[in-house]
Design a protein around this motif. Sequence first.
Motif, PDB file in Angstrom:
ATOM      1  N   PHE A   1       0.867  -1.161   0.000  1.00 42.57           N
ATOM      2  CA  PHE A   1       0.000   0.000   0.000  1.00 42.57           C
ATOM      3  C   PHE A   1       0.904   1.210   0.000  1.00 42.57           C
ATOM      4  CE2 PHE A   1       1.187  -0.901   4.190  1.00 42.57           C
ATOM      5  CZ  PHE A   1       1.306   0.299   4.842  1.00 42.57           C
TER       6      PHE A   1
ATOM      7  N   PRO B   1     -10.027  -5.242  -4.642  1.00 45.62           N
ATOM      8  CA  PRO B   1      -9.040  -5.046  -3.573  1.00 45.62           C
ATOM      9  C   PRO B   1      -7.896  -6.057  -3.686  1.00 45.62           C
ATOM     10  CG  PRO B   1     -11.272  -5.031  -2.694  1.00 45.62           C
ATOM     11  CD  PRO B   1     -11.379  -5.480  -4.118  1.00 45.62           C
TER      12      PRO B   1
ATOM     13  N   GLU C   1      -4.384  -5.228   0.942  1.00 49.21           N
ATOM     14  CA  GLU C   1      -5.408  -4.377   1.546  1.00 49.21           C
ATOM     15  C   GLU C   1      -6.376  -5.172   2.412  1.00 49.21           C
ATOM     16  OE1 GLU C   1      -5.710  -1.009  -1.992  1.00 49.21           O
ATOM     17  OE2 GLU C   1      -6.665  -2.973  -2.218  1.00 49.21           O
TER      18      GLU C   1
ATOM     19  N   PRO D   1      -5.645  -4.595   7.913  1.00 50.79           N
ATOM     20  CA  PRO D   1      -6.409  -4.902   6.699  1.00 50.79           C
ATOM     21  C   PRO D   1      -7.910  -4.760   6.941  1.00 50.79           C
ATOM     22  CG  PRO D   1      -5.757  -6.930   7.775  1.00 50.79           C
ATOM     23  CD  PRO D   1      -5.116  -5.822   8.564  1.00 50.79           C
TER      24      PRO D   1
ATOM     25  N   ILE E   1     -10.455   3.065  -2.396  1.00 49.15           N
ATOM     26  CA  ILE E   1      -9.879   2.466  -1.186  1.00 49.15           C
ATOM     27  C   ILE E   1      -8.767   3.384  -0.688  1.00 49.15           C
ATOM     28  CG2 ILE E   1      -8.664   0.477  -0.247  1.00 49.15           C
ATOM     29  CD1 ILE E   1     -10.065  -1.218  -2.392  1.00 49.15           C
TER      30      ILE E   1
ATOM     31  N   TYR F   1      -8.114   0.544   5.933  1.00 52.85           N
ATOM     32  CA  TYR F   1      -8.658   0.907   4.639  1.00 52.85           C
ATOM     33  C   TYR F   1     -10.177   1.019   4.711  1.00 52.85           C
ATOM     34  CZ  TYR F   1      -4.124  -0.594   2.808  1.00 52.85           C
ATOM     35  OH  TYR F   1      -2.786  -0.729   2.548  1.00 52.85           O
TER      36      TYR F   1
END
Length: 678
Positions: free
Chosen positions: A7, A442, A446, A473, A512, A531
């Motif tokens: 990420f 996703p 994530e 997550p 996201i 997220y």
Amino acid sequence: MKPYPPFPFRQFVPATPGMRRIFFGLALGVNCATAAEPLPALEDLSINELMQMEVSSASRKTQTVSDTAAAAFVISQDDIRRSGVTSIPDALRLAPGLEVAQINASLWSVTARGFNGRYANKLLVLMDGRSVYTPLFSGVFWDLQDTMMEDIERIEVIRGPGAVMWGANAVNGVINIITKKAKDTQGNLFVAGGGNQETGFAGYRHGGRVGDDGSYRVYARTFERNTFVNNSGERLHDDWRSVQGGFRIDNRISNDHRYTVQGDVYRKNVGNTVPAQTVAPPFNRPFDTDDHAEGANLLARWEGNLSDGSEFTLQAYYDRVNFSAATLSDSQDMFDIDFQHRLHPNADHDLMWGASYRFIHSATSGSAAISFNPTSLGYHNGSAFVQDDITLIDDTLRLTLGTKLEESHFGNTQVQPNARLMWTPDPKHSVWASVSRAARTPSRGETQANIALGGVPTGFPAPFDQIQVMAQPNPDLRAEKVFAAEIGYRTQWTDKFSTDITAFSNHYTDLIMFRQGSLNFATLTQPLIWYNNSREVTTRGIEIAGEWQALDWMRFTGNYSHLKIERPYDSDNPDIAGLSPRHRGSLRWQMDLPERVKLDLTLRHVGKLAAVGQQVPAYTTFDARLAYEPVSGLELAFVAQNLFSPRHPEFQDSAAISLPGAAAEIPRSIYGKLSWRF
């Protein structure tokens, strides 16, 4: 390749030891069996021929650029050779609408139409139809994507959604790197060179015949790249070394059936500086390490014509990647099978349908810095699509309608339709428009990764300074969606001048992004970052490209892109709009001079970044290439890149500028190269 957090909040940016200056003195003796392939001159490709270049990534069938109802651009082999680039990301700078920013010696961030960053995840990248994205963060490890640059036939760049043909993650565009057929790489090719940044590189390719109707090639390639410098003037630990080889076989079984088999194997070593991430050893301080990656892929494709006049393609590939690093190691196996069938029910309909299935198994070995739960996972996605190309008025008006249904382990089932209209009032002018819906599912990171981000901000007294900040997550994430509207106009004003203009508006929902918790001073609980799907963003822009054959021996090529990102301010994710430049453009000047001398000059400008707390000024840089062909098949080239070197980080991710692995500038690169076809 490297186990970066999946990420864009923190990065593990590679770095590299001291300078190694290697310059190759070359000698090679081989029996010559095939005449050298002559290098094309500028007059060999007219503006009209460039407009008629083939592109297949927009609709999975061969079309010319001028007949494609999408924002399509083709980077040809001649463009790659004459630009002097030595990597695929650098070659992508030649296309309008793409943002390419180099982090250090081995890392790039690449995207189309905004949302750039270390973990850009809205651009689908293919090599000969094989997806090269990583499911860890739905993006691309660009330091893994390599082949002999001389073997690339073209790079097709489709800006805008390509979900109907290619599925999830083709949100902002599709890049398809297409290599040459084996019949076009017969004989031998040897390339080698080196300089201050490209300290040494060499490659060899051999092509031959298989029976009466088949051809093959094999190749091997190696290189070593020098380190960059950080903001303190110290050499980073981001040196990059690679060894790779591969093959391709093309054969015709009969007049109606043919097959392709190709594969690659590689090993890469990349220096990496791991930033401090935890409040306890060993990740509570930055340290240098080396990341290792090795992998292989094998692809088979069978194409045929049926008795009813229809055509089909069946493709399958297996891709294995294994990387190891201090913070996270991962072993990934991917199997993909894809079938498409093209029918012609009548003169006014060109119907295509297909289905695909992909299985991925990923086994991770984590640390206190990054860990996945579960550590090992096998998952799949499947899809089916249908598209009809309808002729409304012969040679004038065409309507394309299609949709894709995709089911994924992450992100549930997505329906991704599109409609495109192409109007060609005469052979020199075409207008197209499209509306599309696309989705990004996703990533595993994530939904399943726990990632340490370090302690609370400095200045807090004990015991607060020992509280760990964690990114957690969210297994309930929904897929990101975009609704895109585009309109374009292509025209060939004269035999020597053409332009291509595209305008677009994209509205994203369920993006996201991070939601940040707060520190509880009463209970000393750790602050969390997680997220969520709560953001909407609108982007608008215009992209312009043009070519002018000023003289038989002189050509100008230019492009300009303007991007505007509109979104409300969000304290958890401040100022996304400021992380992509509004303006970027380039101008190339190509000349074929007397005595077999070629000169290529490229001027490139990137606008400022205006993100809160990290304003980065605009910059302009300049590349030059001088090449001499003393005899047919032998070329000597001298390349100088980044002559107006930007004295600031080119990378556009908010967290990267202060990290120990981020470069203070993109240094000047000067190298020599020998290419010998025999």
